[in-house]
Motif scaffolding. Sequence first.
Motif, PDB file in Angstrom:
ATOM      1  N   LYS A 193     113.012  52.321  89.013  1.00 20.88           N
ATOM      2  CA  LYS A 193     113.196  51.275  88.009  1.00 20.88           C
ATOM      3  C   LYS A 193     111.910  50.469  87.849  1.00 20.88           C
ATOM      4  O   LYS A 193     110.997  50.545  88.679  1.00 20.88           O
ATOM      5  N   PHE A 194     111.849  49.703  86.772  1.00 21.53           N
ATOM      6  CA  PHE A 194     110.701  48.843  86.539  1.00 21.53           C
ATOM      7  C   PHE A 194     110.612  47.804  87.656  1.00 21.53           C
ATOM      8  O   PHE A 194     111.601  47.497  88.321  1.00 21.53           O
ATOM      9  N   PHE A 195     109.432  47.241  87.818  1.00 22.26           N
ATOM     10  CA  PHE A 195     109.271  46.241  88.868  1.00 22.26           C
ATOM     11  C   PHE A 195     108.239  45.203  88.439  1.00 22.26           C
ATOM     12  O   PHE A 195     107.486  45.400  87.485  1.00 22.26           O
ATOM     13  N   ARG A 196     108.239  44.090  89.146  1.00 25.26           N
ATOM     14  CA  ARG A 196     107.241  43.046  88.945  1.00 25.26           C
ATOM     15  C   ARG A 196     106.497  42.836  90.259  1.00 25.26           C
ATOM     16  O   ARG A 196     107.015  43.145  91.332  1.00 25.26           O
ATOM     17  N   ILE A 197     105.285  42.334  90.156  1.00 23.85           N
ATOM     18  CA  ILE A 197     104.485  42.093  91.350  1.00 23.85           C
ATOM     19  C   ILE A 197     104.358  40.591  91.576  1.00 23.85           C
ATOM     20  O   ILE A 197     104.807  39.788  90.752  1.00 23.85           O
ATOM     21  N   ARG A 198     103.756  40.212  92.683  1.00 24.17           N
ATOM     22  CA  ARG A 198     103.528  38.805  92.985  1.00 24.17           C
ATOM     23  C   ARG A 198     102.129  38.410  92.527  1.00 24.17           C
ATOM     24  O   ARG A 198     101.148  39.085  92.836  1.00 24.17           O
ATOM     25  N   ILE A 199     102.054  37.331  91.759  1.00 26.23           N
ATOM     26  CA  ILE A 199     100.774  36.778  91.326  1.00 26.23           C
ATOM     27  C   ILE A 199     100.746  35.318  91.739  1.00 26.23           C
ATOM     28  O   ILE A 199     101.556  34.518  91.261  1.00 26.23           O
ATOM     29  N   ASP A 200      99.841  34.976  92.646  1.00 22.77           N
ATOM     30  CA  ASP A 200      99.763  33.603  93.172  1.00 22.77           C
ATOM     31  C   ASP A 200     101.124  33.131  93.682  1.00 22.77           C
ATOM     32  O   ASP A 200     101.599  32.041  93.342  1.00 22.77           O
ATOM     33  N   SER A 201     101.769  33.988  94.453  1.00 12.49           N
ATOM     34  CA  SER A 201     103.055  33.687  95.101  1.00 12.49           C
ATOM     35  C   SER A 201     104.221  33.561  94.121  1.00 12.49           C
ATOM     36  O   SER A 201     105.298  33.094  94.494  1.00 12.49           O
ATOM     37  N   LYS A 202     104.006  33.962  92.874  1.00 11.06           N
ATOM     38  CA  LYS A 202     105.079  33.924  91.887  1.00 11.06           C
ATOM     39  C   LYS A 202     105.316  35.324  91.333  1.00 11.06           C
ATOM     40  O   LYS A 202     104.413  36.155  91.317  1.00 11.06           O
ATOM     41  N   GLU A 203     106.542  35.547  90.880  1.00  4.60           N
ATOM     42  CA  GLU A 203     106.842  36.837  90.274  1.00  4.60           C
ATOM     43  C   GLU A 203     106.115  36.960  88.946  1.00  4.60           C
ATOM     44  O   GLU A 203     106.100  36.031  88.145  1.00  4.60           O
ATOM     45  N   SER A 204     105.510  38.104  88.716  1.00  2.00           N
ATOM     46  CA  SER A 204     104.726  38.294  87.496  1.00  2.00           C
ATOM     47  C   SER A 204     105.606  38.298  86.251  1.00  2.00           C
ATOM     48  O   SER A 204     106.787  38.654  86.300  1.00  2.00           O
ATOM     49  N   LYS A 205     105.000  37.899  85.146  1.00  2.00           N
ATOM     50  CA  LYS A 205     105.673  38.001  83.855  1.00  2.00           C
ATOM     51  C   LYS A 205     105.570  39.427  83.326  1.00  2.00           C
ATOM     52  O   LYS A 205     106.468  39.904  82.639  1.00  2.00           O
ATOM     53  N   ILE A 206     104.453  40.073  83.618  1.00  2.00           N
ATOM     54  CA  ILE A 206     104.279  41.443  83.142  1.00  2.00           C
ATOM     55  C   ILE A 206     105.204  42.384  83.908  1.00  2.00           C
ATOM     56  O   ILE A 206     105.434  42.225  85.101  1.00  2.00           O
ATOM     57  N   LEU A 207     105.727  43.343  83.179  1.00  2.13           N
ATOM     58  CA  LEU A 207     106.617  44.341  83.756  1.00  2.13           C
ATOM     59  C   LEU A 207     105.803  45.586  84.079  1.00  2.13           C
ATOM     60  O   LEU A 207     105.007  46.044  83.257  1.00  2.13           O
ATOM     61  N   CYS A 208     105.997  46.116  85.264  1.00  2.00           N
ATOM     62  CA  CYS A 208     105.251  47.300  85.691  1.00  2.00           C
ATOM     63  C   CYS A 208     106.168  48.522  85.679  1.00  2.00           C
ATOM     64  O   CYS A 208     107.337  48.434  86.055  1.00  2.00           O
ATOM     65  N   ILE A 209     105.620  49.636  85.254  1.00  2.00           N
ATOM     66  CA  ILE A 209     106.397  50.870  85.137  1.00  2.00           C
ATOM     67  C   ILE A 209     105.882  51.866  86.173  1.00  2.00           C
ATOM     68  O   ILE A 209     104.686  52.171  86.198  1.00  2.00           O
ATOM     69  N   PRO A 210     106.750  52.357  87.056  1.00  2.00           N
ATOM     70  CA  PRO A 210     106.295  53.304  88.085  1.00  2.00           C
ATOM     71  C   PRO A 210     105.966  54.666  87.495  1.00  2.00           C
ATOM     72  O   PRO A 210     106.472  55.043  86.440  1.00  2.00           O
ATOM     73  N   LEU A 211     105.122  55.391  88.189  1.00  4.76           N
ATOM     74  CA  LEU A 211     104.675  56.702  87.732  1.00  4.76           C
ATOM     75  C   LEU A 211     105.610  57.798  88.228  1.00  4.76           C
ATOM     76  O   LEU A 211     105.993  57.819  89.397  1.00  4.76           O
ATOM     77  N   SER A 212     105.967  58.706  87.334  1.00  2.00           N
ATOM     78  CA  SER A 212     106.715  59.891  87.748  1.00  2.00           C
ATOM     79  C   SER A 212     105.854  60.726  88.688  1.00  2.00           C
ATOM     80  O   SER A 212     104.627  60.769  88.567  1.00  2.00           O
ATOM     81  N   GLN A 213     106.487  61.393  89.616  1.00  2.00           N
ATOM     82  CA  GLN A 213     105.728  62.264  90.527  1.00  2.00           C
ATOM     83  C   GLN A 213     105.074  63.416  89.779  1.00  2.00           C
ATOM     84  O   GLN A 213     104.124  64.027  90.256  1.00  2.00           O
ATOM     85  N   TRP A 214     105.570  63.705  88.556  1.00  2.00           N
ATOM     86  CA  TRP A 214     105.056  64.852  87.816  1.00  2.00           C
ATOM     87  C   TRP A 214     103.926  64.443  86.876  1.00  2.00           C
ATOM     88  O   TRP A 214     104.023  64.561  85.666  1.00  2.00           O
TER      89      TRP A 214
END
Length: 215
Positions: free
Chosen positions: A154-175
């Motif tokens: 599923k999509f995920f967010r990262i931590r930026i300056d101890s806060k959850e990011s606004k940008i949404l990150c998309i994981p890479l398929s193994q293929w």
Amino acid sequence: MLIKTGWLKYLWNKRGGRILHQSIRMAKFHKTPFKVILENIFEVMDEYRAGFTFPIVASVALKNTKLMRMISKSRHEVASHGFKHVNYKYISKREQELDILKSIWAFKSIKITVRGFRAPYNAYTDYTPKLLEKYNFLWDIGIGYASKYRGLKKFFRIRIDSKESKILCIPLSQWSDDAMIDKYCLKNFQMVKILKKAMEKTAEKHGVVMFDLHP
């Protein structure tokens, strides 16, 4: 064998002795006009009623406005791949910011809105995500290339300056094409079979999948 140029050096470090065979293979692919490649992608996407995202280097987009119009007139999306294809790990924060800003300006100048980003070489520093948020990007498809995020479902967010990011990150398929070519040494028909199966599963769930493909 002495390889001095940045891109060839990157490929040599990544692919070693297979680079010659793959260079010949890619030379054959590049005989196909990119317009035809785009039309083929559109045809496949129509079959699955899907959209395709093209992370494009902005300086290249400025030189190929006809192809950009083909994409913009379709239902597919353009994402920024920076202004120049430079490795962000080797330039300063200010240089990164200028590269991102120039990419935004370049796409605006040809009337294309970009909401997504992928750093060249998938190379990020600690302040790259901060710059993406500063300039209101909505999502990123390069951070998910890191090994710790691969395989996420599923999509995920990262931590930026101890806060959850606004940008949404998309994981890479193994293929990814790198994995299929470099790691598994698959033939064309095998890659087609795998990608088709993955797309069918994604279409059934009305989902999103990120393949790392280089048309």
